[in-house]
Design a protein around this motif. Structure first.
Motif, PDB file in Angstrom:
ATOM      1  N   ALA A   1      31.576  29.347  39.429  1.00 25.34           N
ATOM      2  CA  ALA A   1      31.856  30.832  38.941  1.00 25.34           C
ATOM      3  C   ALA A   1      31.987  31.926  40.185  1.00 25.34           C
ATOM      4  O   ALA A   1      31.144  32.834  40.215  1.00 25.34           O
ATOM      5  CB  ALA A   1      30.687  31.214  38.122  1.00 25.34           C
ATOM      6  N   THR A   2      32.917  31.547  40.806  1.00 21.58           N
ATOM      7  CA  THR A   2      33.204  32.531  42.119  1.00 21.58           C
ATOM      8  C   THR A   2      33.960  33.715  41.680  1.00 21.58           C
ATOM      9  O   THR A   2      33.823  34.791  42.477  1.00 21.58           O
ATOM     10  CB  THR A   2      33.849  31.671  43.315  1.00 21.58           C
ATOM     11  OG1 THR A   2      35.124  31.128  42.689  1.00 21.58           O
ATOM     12  CG2 THR A   2      33.064  30.605  43.742  1.00 21.58           C
ATOM     13  N   GLY A   3      35.010  33.672  40.717  1.00 23.85           N
ATOM     14  CA  GLY A   3      35.653  34.963  40.652  1.00 23.85           C
ATOM     15  C   GLY A   3      36.728  34.393  39.438  1.00 23.85           C
ATOM     16  O   GLY A   3      36.462  33.288  38.742  1.00 23.85           O
ATOM     17  N   PRO A   4      37.910  35.166  39.130  1.00 23.44           N
ATOM     18  CA  PRO A   4      38.619  35.140  38.253  1.00 23.44           C
ATOM     19  C   PRO A   4      39.800  33.947  38.469  1.00 23.44           C
ATOM     20  O   PRO A   4      40.695  33.915  37.327  1.00 23.44           O
ATOM     21  CB  PRO A   4      39.255  36.331  38.137  1.00 23.44           C
ATOM     22  CG  PRO A   4      39.128  37.001  39.588  1.00 23.44           C
ATOM     23  CD  PRO A   4      38.219  36.395  40.073  1.00 23.44           C
ATOM     24  N   GLU A   5      39.785  33.314  39.594  1.00 23.78           N
ATOM     25  CA  GLU A   5      40.691  32.354  39.708  1.00 23.78           C
ATOM     26  C   GLU A   5      40.787  31.273  38.519  1.00 23.78           C
ATOM     27  O   GLU A   5      39.676  30.384  38.648  1.00 23.78           O
ATOM     28  CB  GLU A   5      40.695  31.664  41.108  1.00 23.78           C
ATOM     29  CG  GLU A   5      41.864  31.021  41.416  1.00 23.78           C
ATOM     30  CD  GLU A   5      43.306  31.520  41.615  1.00 23.78           C
ATOM     31  OE1 GLU A   5      43.179  32.347  42.185  1.00 23.78           O
ATOM     32  OE2 GLU A   5      44.212  31.169  40.939  1.00 23.78           O
ATOM     33  N   GLY A   6      41.736  31.195  37.613  1.00 20.58           N
ATOM     34  CA  GLY A   6      41.935  30.315  36.631  1.00 20.58           C
ATOM     35  C   GLY A   6      40.734  29.829  35.683  1.00 20.58           C
ATOM     36  O   GLY A   6      40.996  29.017  34.879  1.00 20.58           O
ATOM     37  N   SER A   7      40.045  30.926  35.392  1.00 17.08           N
ATOM     38  CA  SER A   7      38.885  30.788  34.584  1.00 17.08           C
ATOM     39  C   SER A   7      38.323  32.123  34.002  1.00 17.08           C
ATOM     40  O   SER A   7      38.583  33.066  34.870  1.00 17.08           O
ATOM     41  CB  SER A   7      37.705  30.041  35.187  1.00 17.08           C
ATOM     42  OG  SER A   7      36.675  30.049  34.183  1.00 17.08           O
ATOM     43  N   VAL A   8      38.015  32.151  32.794  1.00 18.29           N
ATOM     44  CA  VAL A   8      37.562  33.319  32.226  1.00 18.29           C
ATOM     45  C   VAL A   8      36.157  33.696  32.655  1.00 18.29           C
ATOM     46  O   VAL A   8      35.420  34.801  32.458  1.00 18.29           O
ATOM     47  CB  VAL A   8      37.702  33.360  30.679  1.00 18.29           C
ATOM     48  CG1 VAL A   8      36.537  32.319  30.111  1.00 18.29           C
ATOM     49  CG2 VAL A   8      37.462  34.740  29.933  1.00 18.29           C
ATOM     50  N   ASN A   9      35.605  32.568  33.479  1.00 15.19           N
ATOM     51  CA  ASN A   9      33.848  32.771  33.619  1.00 15.19           C
ATOM     52  C   ASN A   9      33.459  34.219  34.235  1.00 15.19           C
ATOM     53  O   ASN A   9      32.597  34.676  33.968  1.00 15.19           O
ATOM     54  CB  ASN A   9      33.531  31.866  34.515  1.00 15.19           C
ATOM     55  CG  ASN A   9      34.094  31.750  35.990  1.00 15.19           C
ATOM     56  OD1 ASN A   9      33.823  32.506  36.670  1.00 15.19           O
ATOM     57  ND2 ASN A   9      34.927  30.801  36.095  1.00 15.19           N
ATOM     58  N   ALA A  10      34.680  34.879  35.133  1.00 15.00           N
ATOM     59  CA  ALA A  10      34.153  36.140  35.682  1.00 15.00           C
ATOM     60  C   ALA A  10      34.069  37.272  34.530  1.00 15.00           C
ATOM     61  O   ALA A  10      33.280  37.987  35.017  1.00 15.00           O
ATOM     62  CB  ALA A  10      35.177  36.363  36.848  1.00 15.00           C
ATOM     63  N   ALA A  11      35.239  37.118  33.864  1.00 15.24           N
ATOM     64  CA  ALA A  11      35.251  38.161  32.786  1.00 15.24           C
ATOM     65  C   ALA A  11      33.982  37.886  31.926  1.00 15.24           C
ATOM     66  O   ALA A  11      33.380  39.291  31.293  1.00 15.24           O
ATOM     67  CB  ALA A  11      36.486  37.739  31.861  1.00 15.24           C
ATOM     68  N   VAL A  12      33.275  36.884  31.760  1.00 14.58           N
ATOM     69  CA  VAL A  12      32.335  36.695  31.081  1.00 14.58           C
ATOM     70  C   VAL A  12      31.270  37.402  31.771  1.00 14.58           C
ATOM     71  O   VAL A  12      30.355  38.123  31.008  1.00 14.58           O
ATOM     72  CB  VAL A  12      31.827  35.394  30.603  1.00 14.58           C
ATOM     73  CG1 VAL A  12      30.456  34.889  29.735  1.00 14.58           C
ATOM     74  CG2 VAL A  12      33.106  34.434  29.785  1.00 14.58           C
ATOM     75  N   GLU A  13      31.138  37.218  32.983  1.00 16.01           N
ATOM     76  CA  GLU A  13      29.902  37.674  33.912  1.00 16.01           C
ATOM     77  C   GLU A  13      30.200  39.270  33.598  1.00 16.01           C
ATOM     78  O   GLU A  13      29.058  39.837  33.368  1.00 16.01           O
ATOM     79  CB  GLU A  13      30.108  37.463  35.195  1.00 16.01           C
ATOM     80  CG  GLU A  13      28.880  37.836  36.162  1.00 16.01           C
ATOM     81  CD  GLU A  13      28.462  36.895  37.271  1.00 16.01           C
ATOM     82  OE1 GLU A  13      28.884  35.483  37.006  1.00 16.01           O
ATOM     83  OE2 GLU A  13      27.740  37.126  38.157  1.00 16.01           O
ATOM     84  N   GLU A  14      31.359  39.915  33.724  1.00  9.80           N
ATOM     85  CA  GLU A  14      31.530  41.206  33.727  1.00  9.80           C
ATOM     86  C   GLU A  14      31.056  41.700  32.346  1.00  9.80           C
ATOM     87  O   GLU A  14      30.511  42.819  32.198  1.00  9.80           O
ATOM     88  CB  GLU A  14      32.987  41.470  33.789  1.00  9.80           C
ATOM     89  CG  GLU A  14      33.299  43.005  33.766  1.00  9.80           C
ATOM     90  CD  GLU A  14      35.088  43.038  34.159  1.00  9.80           C
ATOM     91  OE1 GLU A  14      35.435  42.011  34.595  1.00  9.80           O
ATOM     92  OE2 GLU A  14      35.204  44.294  33.859  1.00  9.80           O
ATOM     93  N   GLN A  15      31.374  40.876  31.254  1.00 11.23           N
ATOM     94  CA  GLN A  15      30.885  41.431  29.936  1.00 11.23           C
ATOM     95  C   GLN A  15      29.553  41.388  29.754  1.00 11.23           C
ATOM     96  O   GLN A  15      28.840  42.636  29.294  1.00 11.23           O
ATOM     97  CB  GLN A  15      31.614  40.464  28.701  1.00 11.23           C
ATOM     98  CG  GLN A  15      31.173  41.031  27.575  1.00 11.23           C
ATOM     99  CD  GLN A  15      32.128  40.123  26.506  1.00 11.23           C
ATOM    100  OE1 GLN A  15      31.570  39.076  26.004  1.00 11.23           O
ATOM    101  NE2 GLN A  15      33.167  40.575  25.966  1.00 11.23           N
TER     102      GLN A  15
END
Ligand SMILES: Cc1ncc(COP(=O)(O)O)c(C=O)c1O
Length: 476
Positions: free
Chosen positions: A120-134
């Motif tokens: 979960a480093t950032g937005p590259e190729g995965s929604v994980n960063a957006a989930v963290e932002e939410q």
């Protein structure tokens, strides 16, 4: 369907992987069996001894065998050799430290986080960063922090969040006087003064890690009989300091007395003296969910940085720390990681640039799951129930002729002792914990040895409280 059916046979050098491919083929069954084992442990936490006091049956020096025998065998071994020796810290009567349990939804989120194993480093190729932002947006909402002013990052725990608070504050302080600690090192800002009345032990550790030094903070007095900052002493010490850079560390829920500083008054002083305000609200943050206590956090929105975590009172599994700040770009200055292979054009937050770790667990997912599953009302119900339980225990202690309440609980921690000496109380604590029905941790408060009962678990109910009281009674 089998995973191996389309594969070419393994070469001899690959042979040792066959156990993993075999496991992959039967992963469905493995996960079901694992679920059964986990479920058994979770259900059993109601009845098993709350802590394990003898784990001599487990031999840490056992040699590792060359050949394994697959996951189901390892699971059986874990079930027999490890699980019986664990603490039931997820259970309803583990009252040590400030230990949250795990909600079912958070557990599922945690398992999913491992299954999908995103870095979960950032937005590259995965929604994980957006989930963290939410999730960070939702946390801001809980703490009444304007989303457009606060941003943050999930960390491994409140200790690291406090570390980020110190590092960001120091960088900001340097920028105010025209030096760049990120580039040139801490020595360019020799006159940094840190003021704190009741810093948590983790903050003291962080002072060491940052090279500031454990003893290099100015101890501010506390109000008599509390762990709360004495504002007139803080003012006097800020006035007396000729340091160009100042950081004030305030508390929103101290670990013993659960005291809250007057954050508005401290924010006024910080504004007057150009100081950064860091608030350690590791668990006190969630008092915002209890309308009877939300006012304790008034002024939190004026903090420059805030520590909290999910693995205590939000009942998310370890590890889950929370760091929020009004100066996200300063945090990013301190934590950015540059390398050609890390470059990305993807749009979104790069959490790699906001914390200590580069590679990171997808720890937003357990938080997201629990928040989605239970909503604000569900989380608030846990906070209210735990505060009521601490108050109930305090009331019982107050009326017990052999016990003394050390402080009226403001939140979820009841501190008490027997009327005997400190040595009597040490022995009493051992007896209470040896009974296996509950687990309390020690403290020194007002110069006296006492016990802390910290209610932080969603599963604790009235009948648990009755068992806790009975366990104390029997040990007296
Ligand atoms: C007020 C406070 N700050 C920081 C911490 C450190 O938290 P962690 O163990 O998550 O690093 C604690 C732990 O109890 C705490 O109570």
């Amino acid at each position: 369907m089998t995973y191996r059916s389309n594969r070419a046979p393994l070469s001899p050098t690959e042979d040792a992987r066959h156990l993993m491919f075999d496991d992959l083929e039967k992963l469905g069954r493995i996960l079901v069996e694992t679920g059964d084992v986990a479920h058994g442990f979770i259900q059993g936490a109601d009845d098993m001894d709350v802590t394990c006091r003898d784990f001599s049956a487990f031999d840490p020096s056992r040699p590792l065998s060359r050949q394994g025998s697959g996951t189901l065998d390892a699971l059986r071994a874990a079930k027999e050799e490890i699980l019986p020796l664990l603490a039931a810290s997820i259970g309803p009567r583990y009252l040590g430290f400030v230990t949250g349990g795990t909600t079912p939804a958070a557990l599922v989120g945690d398992w999913l986080a491992s299954a999908v194993d995103q870095n979960a480093t950032g937005p590259e190729g995965s929604v994980n960063a957006a989930v963290e932002e939410q999730v960070i947006n939702w946390l801001c909402d809980i703490g009444n922090l304007p989303r457009d002013r606060f941003d943050g990052v999930l960390t491994t725990g409140a200790t690291v969040s406090n570390l980020l608070g110190l590092v960001t504050a120091r960088q900001w302080c340097g920028e105010q006087v025209g030096v760049n600690i990120d580039a040139d090192g801490a020595s360019v800002l020799p006159d940094l003064a840190i003021f704190a009345a009741s810093p948590h032990a983790s903050m003291i550790k962080d002072l060491s890690i940052t090279g500031i030094g454990r003893n290099s903070f100015i101890k501010v007095a506390t109000l008599p009989g509390t762990e709360e900052t004495d504002l007139s002493d803080l003012r006097a010490k800020l006035e007396a300091s000729d340091a160009r850079a100042k950081i004030v560390i305030a508390s929103a829920g101290t670990v013993n007395a659960t005291d809250f500083d007057d954050l508005n008054a401290i924010a006024d002083l910080c504004a007057a003296f150009g100081a950064w305000l860091h608030v350690d609200a590791a668990f006190g943050f969630f008092a915002a969910l209890d309308d009877r206590r939300a006012h304790f956090l008034s002024g939190l929105e004026r903090a420059d940085s805030i520590t909290s975590d999910g693995h205590k009172w939000l009942n998310v599994p370890y590890d889950c720390g929370i760091f929020l700040t009004r100066h996200i770009s300063v945090l990013e200055t301190c934590c950015r990681a540059f390398a050609p292979y890390l470059e990305t054009k993807a749009i979104g937050n790069s959490y790699i640039n906001r914390g200590v770790e580069n590679s990171r667990r997808f720890r937003a997912l357990p938080l997201w799951m629990t928040m989605m599953a239970y909503g604000i009302d569900g989380m608030a119900a846990v906070i209210r129930a735990n505060c009521d339980q601490a108050a109930d225990l305090a009331m019982w202690v107050r009326t017990h002729e052999k016990l003394e309440l050390l402080r009226e609980p403001k939140l979820n921690v009841t501190m008490f002792a027997s009327v005997g000496s400190d040595d009597d109380n040490r022995a009493l604590l051992d007896r209470i914990n040896a009974g296996g029905k509950t687990f309390l941790t020690p403290t020194i408060y007002g110069g006296r040895f006492g016990f802390r009962a910290a209610f932080s678990n969603w599963r604790t109910q009235d009948h648990d409280l009755a068992i806790v009281k009975q366990a104390i009674e029997m040990a007296l």
